[in-house]
Design an enzyme around this catalytic site. Structure first.
Site, PDB file in Angstrom:
ATOM      1  N   GLY A   1       5.503 -10.068   4.311  1.00 54.29           N
ATOM      2  CA  GLY A   1       6.299  -9.443   5.246  1.00 54.29           C
ATOM      3  C   GLY A   1       5.276 -10.310   6.909  1.00 54.29           C
ATOM      4  O   GLY A   1       3.990 -10.857   6.811  1.00 54.29           O
TER       5      GLY A   1
ATOM      6  N   HIS B   1       9.837  -3.195   3.541  1.00 55.03           N
ATOM      7  CA  HIS B   1       9.246  -3.997   2.189  1.00 55.03           C
ATOM      8  C   HIS B   1      10.456  -4.153   0.949  1.00 55.03           C
ATOM      9  O   HIS B   1      10.545  -4.695   0.327  1.00 55.03           O
ATOM     10  CB  HIS B   1       8.557  -2.177   1.780  1.00 55.03           C
ATOM     11  CG  HIS B   1       7.327  -2.197   2.275  1.00 55.03           C
ATOM     12  ND1 HIS B   1       6.990  -1.166   3.589  1.00 55.03           N
ATOM     13  CD2 HIS B   1       5.915  -2.949   2.273  1.00 55.03           C
ATOM     14  CE1 HIS B   1       5.645  -1.006   3.986  1.00 55.03           C
ATOM     15  NE2 HIS B   1       5.123  -2.048   2.787  1.00 55.03           N
TER      16      HIS B   1
ATOM     17  N   MET C   1       1.017  -0.876   0.231  1.00 50.85           N
ATOM     18  CA  MET C   1       0.164   0.129  -0.026  1.00 50.85           C
ATOM     19  C   MET C   1       0.790   1.441  -0.066  1.00 50.85           C
ATOM     20  O   MET C   1       0.410   2.294   0.306  1.00 50.85           O
ATOM     21  CB  MET C   1      -1.036   0.342   1.342  1.00 50.85           C
ATOM     22  CG  MET C   1      -1.761  -0.931   1.447  1.00 50.85           C
ATOM     23  SD  MET C   1      -3.835  -0.891   2.561  1.00 50.85           S
ATOM     24  CE  MET C   1      -2.740   0.205   3.964  1.00 50.85           C
TER      25      MET C   1
ATOM     26  N   LYS D   1       5.467 -10.006   9.634  1.00 51.30           N
ATOM     27  CA  LYS D   1       4.891  -8.727  10.354  1.00 51.30           C
ATOM     28  C   LYS D   1       3.124  -8.829  10.733  1.00 51.30           C
ATOM     29  O   LYS D   1       2.467  -8.776  11.555  1.00 51.30           O
ATOM     30  CB  LYS D   1       5.561  -7.578   9.598  1.00 51.30           C
ATOM     31  CG  LYS D   1       4.085  -6.306  10.149  1.00 51.30           C
ATOM     32  CD  LYS D   1       4.801  -5.555  12.004  1.00 51.30           C
ATOM     33  CE  LYS D   1       3.926  -4.793  11.646  1.00 51.30           C
ATOM     34  NZ  LYS D   1       2.389  -4.353  11.301  1.00 51.30           N
ATOM     35  N   ASP D   2       3.208  -9.051   9.666  1.00 51.36           N
ATOM     36  CA  ASP D   2       1.137  -9.400   9.421  1.00 51.36           C
ATOM     37  C   ASP D   2       0.959 -10.625   9.624  1.00 51.36           C
ATOM     38  O   ASP D   2       0.685 -11.140   8.214  1.00 51.36           O
ATOM     39  CB  ASP D   2       0.731  -8.140   8.263  1.00 51.36           C
ATOM     40  CG  ASP D   2       0.930  -6.920   7.729  1.00 51.36           C
ATOM     41  OD1 ASP D   2       0.219  -6.009   9.441  1.00 51.36           O
ATOM     42  OD2 ASP D   2       1.087  -6.716   7.167  1.00 51.36           O
TER      43      ASP D   2
ATOM     44  N   SER E   1       4.176   0.776   7.903  1.00 49.62           N
ATOM     45  CA  SER E   1       4.317   2.249   7.321  1.00 49.62           C
ATOM     46  C   SER E   1       3.083   2.853   8.779  1.00 49.62           C
ATOM     47  O   SER E   1       3.026   4.264   8.315  1.00 49.62           O
ATOM     48  CB  SER E   1       3.581   1.597   6.353  1.00 49.62           C
ATOM     49  OG  SER E   1       3.625   1.240   5.169  1.00 49.62           O
TER      50      SER E   1
ATOM     51  N   LEU F   1       6.549   2.823   1.427  1.00 46.64           N
ATOM     52  CA  LEU F   1       7.732   1.755   1.744  1.00 46.64           C
ATOM     53  C   LEU F   1       8.959   2.085   2.922  1.00 46.64           C
ATOM     54  O   LEU F   1       9.699   2.923   3.137  1.00 46.64           O
ATOM     55  CB  LEU F   1       8.124   1.669   0.217  1.00 46.64           C
ATOM     56  CG  LEU F   1       7.481   1.315  -1.037  1.00 46.64           C
ATOM     57  CD1 LEU F   1       8.424   0.541  -2.402  1.00 46.64           C
ATOM     58  CD2 LEU F   1       6.374  -0.059   0.032  1.00 46.64           C
TER      59      LEU F   1
HETATM   60  O1  PAF Z   1       0.028  -6.115   2.922  1.00 45.00           O
HETATM   61  C1  PAF Z   1      -0.102  -5.116   3.031  1.00 45.00           C
HETATM   62  O2  PAF Z   1       0.012  -3.934   2.816  1.00 45.00           O
HETATM   63  C2  PAF Z   1      -1.641  -5.201   2.069  1.00 45.00           C
HETATM   64  O3  PAF Z   1      -2.804  -5.500   3.308  1.00 45.00           O
HETATM   65  C3  PAF Z   1      -1.748  -5.476   0.535  1.00 45.00           C
HETATM   66  C4  PAF Z   1      -1.299  -6.803   1.113  1.00 45.00           C
HETATM   67  C5  PAF Z   1      -0.778  -4.597   0.364  1.00 45.00           C
HETATM   68  C6  PAF Z   1      -3.803  -5.520   0.488  1.00 45.00           C
HETATM   69  O4  PAF Z   1      -3.524  -4.508   0.251  1.00 45.00           O
END
Ligand code: PAF
Length: 288
Positions: A147, A37, A30, A149-150, A186, A33
């Site tokens: 990542g 990223h 999104m 992280k999520d 971010s 960066l």
């Molecule tokens: O992790 C992210 O930045 C967002 O959830 C993604 C995977 C780009 C989907 O919008």
């Protein structure tokens, strides 16, 4: 580096390369960066012949009271990082191109996305699953990198790819952290200097839990309460959840005998932080 905004042009570029036998790597983002990223982009660069990074602030994964309008959008900084890292295409679709009039179909999320983040942010993962499916359809990558992280998002995406036969190889890479241990995100730019200093306590709490598991504690209740105690030591921090879970189902584990993931989410001021640690239980000593 090419900047492509139209989904049809993106697909045409990928299809041409696929016909030539080129392996396409993809890092969906999104924007805004950061080093996390950058490490995904670098790894994708090593693993694949051609590399696409998408920058799209996806409105459908934000709740009505969330930060969609103020989400950081430093486009020229993002493009500069992509150029430095040898990205071939920066895919920047508009919201109108992603969700044109008449758009109706969404992905229903699996059980793994309904707990933890799914409970606090009820529409979030349906938005993520739908946009990731659409991006995969437009970019047609062989491999996509996410990542750790999520963590819950990465489990969801793996389930999504399997269930819907999307044919994309998913690679999950370790969380990149600031020097003090705070997970890069971010949203960290929203933290005031004072909050930034305190925010690391979420990771410290998770580290406490991980250490207990590595040194033989198996009772999740005891581990959760020790993690909570550390985090509550920072009164500015409000815990959303702390969980000790199975790595693939994300169900709570009462007892830890093998691998587990410690998930945590907490708020400081108006900023919500999430983090996790994957940990293996101490193996019982075998007598021969
Ligand atoms: O992790 C992210 O930045 C967002 O959830 C993604 C995977 C780009 C989907 O919008």
């Amino acid at each position: 580096m090419k900047i492509i905004r139209s989904p049809a042009a993106m697909t045409a570029w990928s299809e041409r390369l696929r016909r030539e036998g080129v392996t396409i790597g993809f890092v969906p983002t999104m924007g805004a960066l950061h080093e996390g990223h950058r490490s995904l982009i670098r790894e994708a660069r090593l693993q694949c012949d051609a590399l696409v990074v998408s920058i799209f602030v996806n409105p459908t994964q934000f709740g009505p009271r969330e930060d969609l309008t103020k989400y950081p959008r430093p486009l020229s900084h993002d493009r500069a990082i992509c150029r430095q890292e040898g990205v071939d295409v920066c895919f920047e679709p508009t919201a109108e191109a992603m969700y044109p009039e008449g758009f109706q179909t969404t992905v229903t999320v699996p059980a793994v996305a309904r707990r933890w983040e799914g409970e606090v942010r009820p529409h979030h993962f349906a938005g993520v699953a739908t946009v990731v499916t659409k991006l995969f359809g437009m970019v047609r990558p062989h491999r996509a990198l996410f990542g750790q992280k999520d963590f819950q998002q990465s489990v969801l995406v793996q389930q999504l790819v399997k269930d819907l036969n999307l044919g994309v190889d998913i690679v999950v890479r370790p969380t990149v952290r600031e020097q003090d241990g705070l997970a890069m995100s971010s949203r960290n730019v929203y933290l005031s200097p004072d909050e930034r200093g305190r925010a690391v306590v979420l990771y410290k709490g998770l580290q406490t839990g991980a250490k207990m598991i590595r040194t033989g504690e198996t009772d999740a209740r005891i581990i959760r309460s020790a993690m909570a105690q550390v985090i509550k030591g920072e009164p500015a921090m409000a815990i959303d959840y702390l969980a000790v879970c199975d790595l693939t189902t994300l169900e709570s584990l009462p007892t830890i005998t093998g691998k587990a993931v410690l998930l945590g989410a907490a708020r400081i001021g108006s900023v919500r932080l999430i983090d996790n640690i994957v940990v293996s239980a101490k193996q019982a000593r075998r007598n021969f």
